[in-house]
Motif scaffolding. Structure first.
Motif, PDB file in Angstrom:
ATOM      1  N   ASN A 138       0.808  -1.223   0.000  1.00  0.00           N
ATOM      2  CA  ASN A 138       0.000   0.000   0.000  1.00  0.00           C
ATOM      3  C   ASN A 138       0.841   1.273   0.000  1.00  0.00           C
ATOM      4  OD1 ASN A 138      -2.421  -1.453   0.044  1.00  0.00           O
ATOM      5  ND2 ASN A 138      -2.421  -1.578   2.281  1.00  0.00           N
ATOM      6  N   LEU A 139       2.141   1.126   0.189  1.00  0.00           N
ATOM      7  CA  LEU A 139       3.012   2.302   0.238  1.00  0.00           C
ATOM      8  C   LEU A 139       3.741   2.555  -1.075  1.00  0.00           C
ATOM      9  CD1 LEU A 139       4.674   1.721   3.737  1.00  0.00           C
ATOM     10  CD2 LEU A 139       2.724   3.197   3.207  1.00  0.00           C
ATOM     11  N   TYR A 140       3.745   1.566  -1.974  1.00  0.00           N
ATOM     12  CA  TYR A 140       4.564   1.674  -3.175  1.00  0.00           C
ATOM     13  C   TYR A 140       3.951   2.582  -4.228  1.00  0.00           C
ATOM     14  CZ  TYR A 140       6.909  -2.579  -1.465  1.00  0.00           C
ATOM     15  OH  TYR A 140       7.593  -3.502  -0.728  1.00  0.00           O
ATOM     16  N   ILE A 141       4.833   3.271  -4.953  1.00  0.00           N
ATOM     17  CA  ILE A 141       4.457   3.894  -6.218  1.00  0.00           C
ATOM     18  C   ILE A 141       4.616   2.832  -7.290  1.00  0.00           C
ATOM     19  CG2 ILE A 141       5.094   5.625  -7.937  1.00  0.00           C
ATOM     20  CD1 ILE A 141       6.134   7.350  -5.637  1.00  0.00           C
ATOM     21  N   LYS A 142       3.556   2.573  -8.050  1.00  0.00           N
ATOM     22  CA  LYS A 142       3.581   1.511  -9.060  1.00  0.00           C
ATOM     23  C   LYS A 142       3.462   2.139 -10.441  1.00  0.00           C
ATOM     24  CE  LYS A 142       1.114  -1.107  -5.588  1.00  0.00           C
ATOM     25  NZ  LYS A 142      -0.225  -1.586  -5.180  1.00  0.00           N
ATOM     26  N   MET A 143       4.593   2.282 -11.087  1.00  0.00           N
ATOM     27  CA  MET A 143       4.604   2.892 -12.415  1.00  0.00           C
ATOM     28  C   MET A 143       3.925   1.981 -13.432  1.00  0.00           C
ATOM     29  SD  MET A 143       6.171   5.773 -12.126  1.00  0.00           S
ATOM     30  CE  MET A 143       7.395   6.655 -11.145  1.00  0.00           C
ATOM     31  N   LYS A 144       3.148   2.595 -14.323  1.00  0.00           N
ATOM     32  CA  LYS A 144       2.514   1.816 -15.379  1.00  0.00           C
ATOM     33  C   LYS A 144       3.555   1.400 -16.420  1.00  0.00           C
ATOM     34  CE  LYS A 144      -2.161   3.697 -15.021  1.00  0.00           C
ATOM     35  NZ  LYS A 144      -3.256   4.384 -15.749  1.00  0.00           N
ATOM     36  N   PRO A 145       3.398   0.221 -16.991  1.00  0.00           N
ATOM     37  CA  PRO A 145       4.356  -0.221 -18.025  1.00  0.00           C
ATOM     38  C   PRO A 145       4.268   0.659 -19.256  1.00  0.00           C
ATOM     39  CG  PRO A 145       2.480  -1.718 -17.904  1.00  0.00           C
ATOM     40  CD  PRO A 145       2.350  -0.794 -16.733  1.00  0.00           C
ATOM     41  N   ASN A 146       5.397   0.810 -19.904  1.00  0.00           N
ATOM     42  CA  ASN A 146       5.487   1.584 -21.138  1.00  0.00           C
ATOM     43  C   ASN A 146       6.036   0.681 -22.225  1.00  0.00           C
ATOM     44  OD1 ASN A 146       5.429   3.681 -22.932  1.00  0.00           O
ATOM     45  ND2 ASN A 146       6.709   5.065 -21.702  1.00  0.00           N
ATOM     46  N   LYS A 147       6.214   1.214 -23.424  1.00  0.00           N
ATOM     47  CA  LYS A 147       6.738   0.402 -24.521  1.00  0.00           C
ATOM     48  C   LYS A 147       8.185   0.001 -24.246  1.00  0.00           C
ATOM     49  CE  LYS A 147       8.051   2.144 -28.451  1.00  0.00           C
ATOM     50  NZ  LYS A 147       8.074   2.808 -29.774  1.00  0.00           N
ATOM     51  N   SER A 148       8.493  -1.262 -24.424  1.00  0.00           N
ATOM     52  CA  SER A 148       9.852  -1.754 -24.225  1.00  0.00           C
ATOM     53  C   SER A 148      10.743  -1.340 -25.392  1.00  0.00           C
ATOM     54  CB  SER A 148       9.843  -3.280 -24.095  1.00  0.00           C
ATOM     55  OG  SER A 148      11.157  -3.787 -24.141  1.00  0.00           O
TER      56      SER A 148
END
Length: 588
Positions: free
Chosen positions: A226-236
């Motif tokens: 619940n504390l993490y920033i979860k970046m959305k995936p982007n193009k590899s």
């Protein structure tokens, strides 16, 4: 009302997410995973030869393939995290898979039916089911490593991606320091405490402790969810390379535009280049605009990225292709520094007594290499660089290409010393009449093995770290993660080649009924010949490196860049990309 569980982009995340409060969870996950996984490798050759009755050559080949798989998988893990799942999910799933792999390995030690019975007059080989169970544990652990290793450091850096904080860069550097310190300490514990437990208390306890540590790693990671920033995936970026290749092939029949027709090339929204360079010119066809109305969207981006790519995408692939010859020079040294199994078997035949009744476990001698690497990095960065810079005018002291070459030379010395020490050990064993007693201890101190480990660690400090710095200096900032991918891929190739070398040496040296050079009986084999083969390969590779280095030319290369190439790039974003490229080579 905003849903707090929705994943945030860097612009959207709120202050209550991420930050220093997440450091204990991220570092604990990484540290316990490292202790659990790396604590298995040193003594694994003893487990395979003693409990599964594999000969030394077969056991070593199995371990080379296991390590190769573990180094291939991070490339897949990075692709999945960048393109589809995100780092949080990949790390979480990989941690659970690693735990499953350790549990399966633990079961092979607990269950009598999971391995062949002890040797009496004859040694029974393991059956297909027993081998399948053992290999399942290796595969699961490799999959887990593939998710954790490429994502952990970058995921930790994500927690501090706050451009509005003026102290953000300092906090990132602080996190990197804590991260690398935890990795170094974890490796030391793996090669000392975990190996000692396995040697003194047996395999059930020795494998059970890593299971417990990995369980703590899983709990620590998910406890901070619940504390993490979860970046959305982007193009590899790997997808981008595939798109450039596909587009260049599809457009292979079209003509090149005139030299001053810069408007014919696709700039896109991310490209800072005015026109592509002329090297590897055939790839330029991937970014040629044939029909602006059809090929481009209103914002200037390509309507179909598999038919039209940006100039920057093309130049990124060219940068990767250009460094491949230099990358290939690191394969042979990776073979020499990946020799974990034979030195353990060698140490097992020597007097390892240190003080009183305490004996150094045979699997712990690798700590001398890591210790040498760590001490040299500290001395070089803090003491030598300021003085050397005065003479070289290079901010990193010795230029990168010279450091890489020094590392290759030291690897030649390490292999030669290994051959000479083994020749001495074997001669002493024959003098003592131990030819038919492979488990007997030769009256020769195992401390003779320390110089070769130290030289190997020093070679890695020069070459492996130099390799990553070289890649990072040659790539745009947004390609920083490719540096680690290249390094791990080289390690994977090296381990596969090392397995092939052992197989070939074992096959041809025992023709005509002769004893194999890599015989399980160290006293009858000729491991000194094996080390001389590696020495010859290392010397040949050193000359190959000199040729590649000469042909590569200067690091600086003419490019048609806009003058503000990276002025608008977010500094903290670049720091996070740099985090991906600074993964310590000793981790791999």
């Amino acid at each position: 009302m905003e849903n707090p569980d929705v994943e945030k982009t860097p612009e959207q995340h709120v202050s209550r997410k991420g930050g220093l409060r997440t450091i204990p969870f991220v570092i604990a996950n990484e540290a316990f995973e490292k202790i659990a996984s790396f604590g298995l490798l040193p003594n694994m050759i003893l487990y395979l030869t003693m409990k599964y009755h594999f000969d030394a050559a077969t056991g070593t080949s199995i371990l080379f393939i296991w390590v190769a798989t573990s180094n291939f998988m991070p490339i897949l893990g990075a692709f999945l995290s960048d393109s589809y799942l995100g780092r949080y999910l990949v790390i979480g799933m990989a941690t659970i898979v690693s735990l499953m792999g350790l549990i399966v390995l633990w079961l092979t030690a607990i269950l009598k039916q999971a391995k062949p019975p002890p040797c009496y007059e004859i040694c029974i080989k393991p059956n297909a089911g027993q081998i399948a169970l053992l290999f399942t544990s290796f595969v699961l652990m490799s999959i887990g490593a593939g998710g954790i290793r490429p994502c952990s450091l970058a995921f930790g850096a994500d927690q501090f991606d706050n451009p509005e904080n003026p102290n953000n860069e300092r906090i990132l550097h602080s996190f990197f320091s804590w991260y690398y310190a935890s990795v170094g300490i974890s490796l030391m514990i793996s090669l000392t405490v975990i190996v000692y437990i396995q040697s003194e208390y047996g395999w059930v306890v020795g494998f059970g402790v890593p299971v417990g540590l990995m369980l703590v790693s899983v709990i620590a990671f998910f406890f901070g969810t619940n504390l993490y920033i979860k970046m959305k995936p982007n193009k590899s970026m790997f997808t981008g390379f595939a798109q450039v290749t596909a587009a260049a092939w599809k457009n292979r029949h079209i003509d090149f535009p005139l030299k001053d027709s810069n408007g014919c090339y696709c700039h896109g929204n991310d490209s800072k280049l005015v026109a592509p360079t002329q090297r590897l010119r055939f790839l330029n066809k991937a970014c040629i605009i044939q029909n602006p109305e059809k090929d481009l969207n209103p914002d200037g981006s390509a309507s179909d990225p598999w038919n039209l790519c940006t100039i920057q995408q093309v130049e990124q692939l060219k940068s990767l292709i250009k460094v491949l010859p230099m990358w290939s020079t690191g394969i042979v040294i990776a073979i020499t520094i990946s020799q974990h199994s034979f030195p353990v078997l060698q140490a097992n035949t020597m007097n390892r007594q240190l003080i009183g009744n305490f004996s150094i476990p045979s699997g712990s001698f690798g700590v001398f290499g890591i210790f040498t690497l760590t001490i040299w990095i500290a001395i070089y960065d803090r003491i030598l660089v300021p003085h050397i810079t005065k003479y070289t005018n290079n901010p990193r002291g010795i230029p990168i290409k010279y450091r890489m070459g020094i590392g290759l030379f030291l690897s030649c010395l390490a292999s030669a010393v290994s051959a000479l020490v083994e020749k001495k050990r074997r001669a002493r064993a024959l003098e003592e009449g131990l030819a038919e007693l492979p488990k007997a201890v030769v009256k020769m101190s195992a401390m003779w093995l320390v110089p070769q480990h130290c030289l190997s660690g020093l070679a890695e400090a020069f070459n492996a770290i130099g390799q990553i710095e070289f890649y990072y200096s040659q790539f745009p900032k947004n390609m920083a993660s490719i540096a680690v991918a290249l390094f791990t891929f080289g390690m994977a190739i090296a381990n596969l080649i090392a397995s092939l070398i052992v197989t070939i040496v074992n096959h041809y040296s025992q023709k005509g009924g002769k004893e194999s050079w890599v015989s399980t009986n160290f006293n009858k084999g000729h491991y000194d010949y094996y080390w001389w083969i590696l020495t010859i390969l290392s010397v040949a590779n050193l000359f190959y490196y000199i040729i590649c280095s000469y042909l590569y030319g200067n690091f600086e290369e003419e490019k048609v860049w806009n003058k503000d190439e990276y002025e608008d790039e977010d500094k903290n974003g670049a720091m996070i990309e740099m985090a991906k490229s600074k993964e310590s080579p000793i981790i791999h």
